[in-house]
Scaffold this active site. Structure first.
Site, PDB file in Angstrom:
ATOM      1  N   ARG A 123       0.828  -1.204   0.000  1.00 40.42           N
ATOM      2  CA  ARG A 123       0.000   0.000   0.000  1.00 40.42           C
ATOM      3  C   ARG A 123       0.864   1.255   0.000  1.00 40.42           C
ATOM      4  O   ARG A 123       1.938   1.292   0.611  1.00 40.42           O
ATOM      5  CB  ARG A 123      -0.956   0.011   1.197  1.00 40.42           C
ATOM      6  N   GLU A 315     -14.809   4.594  -1.776  1.00 35.85           N
ATOM      7  CA  GLU A 315     -15.036   3.311  -1.103  1.00 35.85           C
ATOM      8  C   GLU A 315     -16.387   2.708  -1.462  1.00 35.85           C
ATOM      9  O   GLU A 315     -16.639   1.523  -1.200  1.00 35.85           O
ATOM     10  CB  GLU A 315     -14.920   3.464   0.418  1.00 35.85           C
ATOM     11  N   ARG A 346      -8.648  -2.404  -6.524  1.00 31.19           N
ATOM     12  CA  ARG A 346     -10.086  -2.643  -6.614  1.00 31.19           C
ATOM     13  C   ARG A 346     -10.608  -2.587  -8.045  1.00 31.19           C
ATOM     14  O   ARG A 346     -11.588  -3.280  -8.369  1.00 31.19           O
ATOM     15  CB  ARG A 346     -10.843  -1.652  -5.722  1.00 31.19           C
TER      16      ARG A 346
END
Length: 433
Positions: A123, A315, A346
């Site tokens: 990350r 999100e 994602r």
């Protein structure tokens, strides 16, 4: 009980319109911001109705490792600030822990080593670490710009002017804002990148700081000046997590009928509040009242395709993408290139898993294009990402046989997602007659 096999959790399919109420626990984003400010405060703080899930227990564990006393008072936490001490910090996969806690380690005397889950090491962190170095903090990372790294605390941080490109995560700015008042010279933060994702999360940090008596000048775009001084956070009640409401409210769109989330705030800095607008565009009727937010959905036949820039609430992308895969017409989701650096990539994950279920989906530079296509049963991989697992559950409402391989990943922000999901689907409209 929904059956689970060797492949994972079989997502239950809809069996009729809903008439459901789902009470959700507190916001993860607010809980962890409040815990950090309470640890930096000059007086103890009672945190009422916090989220108790993996990310927040990791935050409590990190703060306790740095010498902060946190007492359980029933479902609440009382945080007793004091002198920080050095210690090892387990970040798990929590972005707020790996980004919000390193400045606090700088106030300790000694070395604090930060590490986490294997994927946490991928990350983005370099921007924050370089920003903290500009502020005077000594950090060793063997040149990786990520976990694991060691903060060499000496009891204080100088502060001053910091320039950083926070295009990858607004958490880089929030991390500096939350601790900046405790820096010797305060802090002047300049974002020098082309874009800044999830601006509502920065607004959330500023609102929390205002509650704690911290003065921040945010009058100029991409510049924040934190005045040095004491942090004094009063007792705080945490709002429900509005982003976690996304799959439950989405069930009303897919199944038809209505779902109510109690205690939805009339005003909030949570990006999840954008669900009201997004679900209206998708074909729902949305009503905010004193008893909460109610979404009344059209069912599959009445879904509409969606064209939306989700930059402010990225999100929500996985659940929104799952709904779009069920809608007629072509949807386009944009503004979310930065979610490639979230718990997983994602965009790639959504493209792969939706395509595995038959969806006509393609990945763009900053989002997804999703067209109508016949869907079929599939294993929907979560990639240890709670939002991906939630998206699989929503898809399974309309596609019997969808199996989520890692439903336990939802414990990151919800202690019992499968139980809440079962309870939701059991609350159906009573047939007329």
């Amino acid at each position: 009980m929904t059956p689970s096999g060797d492949l994972g959790w079989t997502a239950p399919s809809a069996s009729g319109p809903l008439a459901a109420t789902v009470a959700l626990p507190g916001s993860k984003s607010l809980t962890n911001r409040v815990l950090v400010l309470a640890a930096l405060s000059v007086t103890p703080t009672l945190v009422t109705a916090p989220l108790r899930a993996r990310d927040t227990t990791l935050m409590c564990g990190a703060l306790r490792s740095l010498g902060v006393r946190i007492d359980d008072e029933g479902a609440d936490w009382r945080v007793h600030p004091g002198r920080f001490s050095a210690g090892p910090v387990d970040c798990g996969l929590a972005g707020t822990v790996m980004r919000f806690v390193p400045p606090l380690a700088g106030f300790a005397d000694g070395d604090s080593c930060f590490d986490g889950d294997p994927h946490a090491r991928t990350r983005p962190m370099r921007t924050l670490l370089d920003g903290l170095r500009q502020a005077g903090l000594s950090i060793s990372d063997d040149g990786t710009g990520g976990l694991p790294f060691t903060v060499h605390g000496n009891g204080s941080i100088g502060g001053g002017r910091v320039e950083l490109d926070a295009s990858a995560s607004s958490q880089f700015v929030s991390a500096l804002l939350l601790a900046g008042a405790r820096f010797d010279k305060g802090l002047e933060i300049h974002h020098v990148g082309a874009s800044l994702p999830s601006l509502p999360h920065i607004e959330m940090s500023l609102a929390c700081l205002a509650e704690a008596g911290v003065e921040v000048d945010a009058s100029q775009p991409n510049r924040w000046v934190v005045v040095p001084g004491a942090i004094d956070l009063p007792d705080t009640v945490i709002e429900p997590d509005l982003s976690n409401a996304a799959p439950f409210l989405a069930a009303a769109l897919v199944c038809g009928g209505s779902v109510t989330v109690p205690h939805w705030p009339a005003t909030t800095t949570q990006p999840g509040d954008l669900l009201r607008e997004l679900f209206t565009h998708l074909g729902a009727e949305v009503r905010l009242a004193p008893d909460g937010l109610t979404v009344t959905g059209p069912g599959l036949a009445g879904l509409r395709p969606l064209v939306a820039d989700l930059h402010e609430a990225s999100e929500l992308t996985p659940v929104i993408a799952a709904i779009c895969a069920l809608a007629p017409g072509r949807s386009r989701l944009s503004g979310v290139a930065h979610i490639r650096g979230h718990e997983t990539d994602r965009l790639a994950a959504l493209r792969t898993e939706l395509a595995a279920a038959g969806s006509d989906v393609s990945e763009t530079e900053d989002g997804l294009v999703i067209g109508p296509a016949p869907l079929h049963p599939a294993v929907f991989r979560a990639y240890a990402d709670h939002r991906m697992a939630q998206a699989g559950a929503v898809l399974g409402l309309a596609v019997p046989g969808v199996v989520v391989d890692d439903i336990a990943s939802t414990t990151k922000t919800l202690a019992d997602f499968p139980g809440l999901w079962q309870s939701l689907l059991a609350q159906r409209e009573t047939p007329a007659g």
